[in-house]
Motif scaffolding. Structure first.
Motif, PDB file in Angstrom:
ATOM      1  N   GLU A  40       0.833  -1.209   0.000  1.00 22.08           N
ATOM      2  CA  GLU A  40       0.000   0.000   0.000  1.00 22.08           C
ATOM      3  C   GLU A  40       0.865   1.256   0.000  1.00 22.08           C
ATOM      4  OE1 GLU A  40      -2.825   2.041   3.247  1.00 22.08           O
ATOM      5  OE2 GLU A  40      -3.433  -0.002   2.680  1.00 22.08           O
ATOM      6  N   THR A  41       0.401   2.262  -0.779  1.00 23.02           N
ATOM      7  CA  THR A  41       1.097   3.546  -0.835  1.00 23.02           C
ATOM      8  C   THR A  41       0.178   4.734  -0.552  1.00 23.02           C
ATOM      9  OG1 THR A  41       0.771   3.691  -3.216  1.00 23.02           O
ATOM     10  CG2 THR A  41       2.856   2.735  -2.452  1.00 23.02           C
ATOM     11  N   PRO A  53      -1.034   9.730   1.735  1.00 21.48           N
ATOM     12  CA  PRO A  53       0.044   8.731   1.785  1.00 21.48           C
ATOM     13  C   PRO A  53      -0.178   7.733   2.922  1.00 21.48           C
ATOM     14  CG  PRO A  53       0.942  10.937   1.559  1.00 21.48           C
ATOM     15  CD  PRO A  53      -0.534  11.090   1.837  1.00 21.48           C
ATOM     16  N   SER A  54       0.175   6.493   2.662  1.00 26.24           N
ATOM     17  CA  SER A  54       0.073   5.444   3.672  1.00 26.24           C
ATOM     18  C   SER A  54       1.087   4.354   3.329  1.00 26.24           C
ATOM     19  CB  SER A  54      -1.362   4.884   3.716  1.00 26.24           C
ATOM     20  OG  SER A  54      -1.690   4.284   2.480  1.00 26.24           O
ATOM     21  N   ILE A  91      -2.110  -0.762  -8.661  1.00 23.77           N
ATOM     22  CA  ILE A  91      -3.467  -1.311  -8.533  1.00 23.77           C
ATOM     23  C   ILE A  91      -4.226  -0.486  -7.494  1.00 23.77           C
ATOM     24  CG2 ILE A  91      -2.731  -2.982  -6.796  1.00 23.77           C
ATOM     25  CD1 ILE A  91      -4.866  -4.910  -7.874  1.00 23.77           C
ATOM     26  N   THR A  92      -5.526  -0.382  -7.698  1.00 25.00           N
ATOM     27  CA  THR A  92      -6.406   0.222  -6.695  1.00 25.00           C
ATOM     28  C   THR A  92      -7.192  -0.904  -6.050  1.00 25.00           C
ATOM     29  OG1 THR A  92      -6.575   2.294  -7.904  1.00 25.00           O
ATOM     30  CG2 THR A  92      -8.310   1.843  -6.302  1.00 25.00           C
ATOM     31  N   TYR A 103       0.798  -1.323  -5.008  1.00 20.27           N
ATOM     32  CA  TYR A 103       1.482  -2.056  -6.066  1.00 20.27           C
ATOM     33  C   TYR A 103       1.489  -3.543  -5.742  1.00 20.27           C
ATOM     34  CZ  TYR A 103       3.129   2.480  -7.621  1.00 20.27           C
ATOM     35  OH  TYR A 103       3.178   3.769  -8.079  1.00 20.27           O
ATOM     36  N   LEU A 104       1.422  -4.339  -6.787  1.00 21.42           N
ATOM     37  CA  LEU A 104       1.573  -5.785  -6.655  1.00 21.42           C
ATOM     38  C   LEU A 104       2.978  -6.157  -7.099  1.00 21.42           C
ATOM     39  CD1 LEU A 104      -1.786  -7.069  -8.194  1.00 21.42           C
ATOM     40  CD2 LEU A 104      -1.178  -6.892  -5.773  1.00 21.42           C
ATOM     41  N   VAL A 105       3.599  -7.023  -6.328  1.00 18.80           N
ATOM     42  CA  VAL A 105       4.929  -7.517  -6.657  1.00 18.80           C
ATOM     43  C   VAL A 105       5.063  -8.904  -6.029  1.00 18.80           C
ATOM     44  CG1 VAL A 105       6.008  -6.399  -4.662  1.00 18.80           C
ATOM     45  CG2 VAL A 105       7.374  -6.851  -6.707  1.00 18.80           C
ATOM     46  N   THR A 106       5.810  -9.767  -6.670  1.00 17.37           N
ATOM     47  CA  THR A 106       6.007 -11.098  -6.102  1.00 17.37           C
ATOM     48  C   THR A 106       7.236 -11.089  -5.194  1.00 17.37           C
ATOM     49  OG1 THR A 106       7.453 -11.949  -7.847  1.00 17.37           O
ATOM     50  CG2 THR A 106       5.058 -12.170  -8.200  1.00 17.37           C
ATOM     51  N   PRO A 107       7.261 -11.949  -4.191  1.00 20.78           N
ATOM     52  CA  PRO A 107       8.470 -12.053  -3.366  1.00 20.78           C
ATOM     53  C   PRO A 107       9.713 -12.354  -4.211  1.00 20.78           C
ATOM     54  CG  PRO A 107       6.654 -13.113  -2.258  1.00 20.78           C
ATOM     55  CD  PRO A 107       6.165 -12.762  -3.647  1.00 20.78           C
ATOM     56  N   ALA A 108       9.556 -13.183  -5.244  1.00 21.59           N
ATOM     57  CA  ALA A 108      10.701 -13.505  -6.113  1.00 21.59           C
ATOM     58  C   ALA A 108      11.214 -12.257  -6.828  1.00 21.59           C
ATOM     59  CB  ALA A 108      10.300 -14.576  -7.131  1.00 21.59           C
TER      60      ALA A 108
END
Length: 135
Positions: A40-41, A53-54, A91-92, A103-108
């Motif tokens: 989350e941003t 902002p968060s 993404i919202t 934002y979506l991101v994978t751990p990899a």
């Protein structure tokens, strides 16, 4: 023995990580389904009707830890921010009462980013040392 020394250094580093008092812990209920973690941003506040902002933009923690099922993934916040800004997919998340953006991101992807950033830092350091040594 080189392996023993490396193991001892690793144990010391893990002990330091586990004793930190500025870790923000996150869980992601959809991680197993999507493979992503949500960072989350911004958050929409109903009371003021404003996005503010968060998340990583306001966190005072030095590290973020993601509890993913029975695994714990701990990342320095500055590295997480770098990864999110460089490779995250915006993404919202429209979950009432306070929708959020992030934002979506994978751990990899985060790990690969950290690996590459560290390799770049080492290369830059070595280049600097070589210039200092040979002019």
């Amino acid at each position: 023995d080189l392996d023993l020394r490396a193991g001892e250094l690793g144990e010391s580093h893990v002990a330091d990580l586990l004793s930190m008092d500025t870790v923000e812990v996150k869980t992601d209920r959809r991680w197993q389904e999507t493979g992503n973690v949500y960072i989350e941003t911004e958050c929409f506040y109903q009371e003021s009707q404003e996005w503010k902002p968060s998340g990583i933009r306001v966190s005072e923690a030095t590290h973020w830890a993601f509890l993913l099922e029975d695994s714990l993934f701990i990342v320095p916040l500055y590295r997480l921010k770098e990864a999110v800004w460089e490779i995250g997919r915006p993404i919202t998340c429209n979950i009432p009462p306070n929708p959020s953006r992030g934002y979506l991101v994978t751990p990899a992807q985060i790990l690969e980013h950290i690996k590459q950033a560290r390799a770049n830092e080492i290369a830059a350091h070595n280049e600097h040392e070589e210039r200092e040594r040979y002019g």
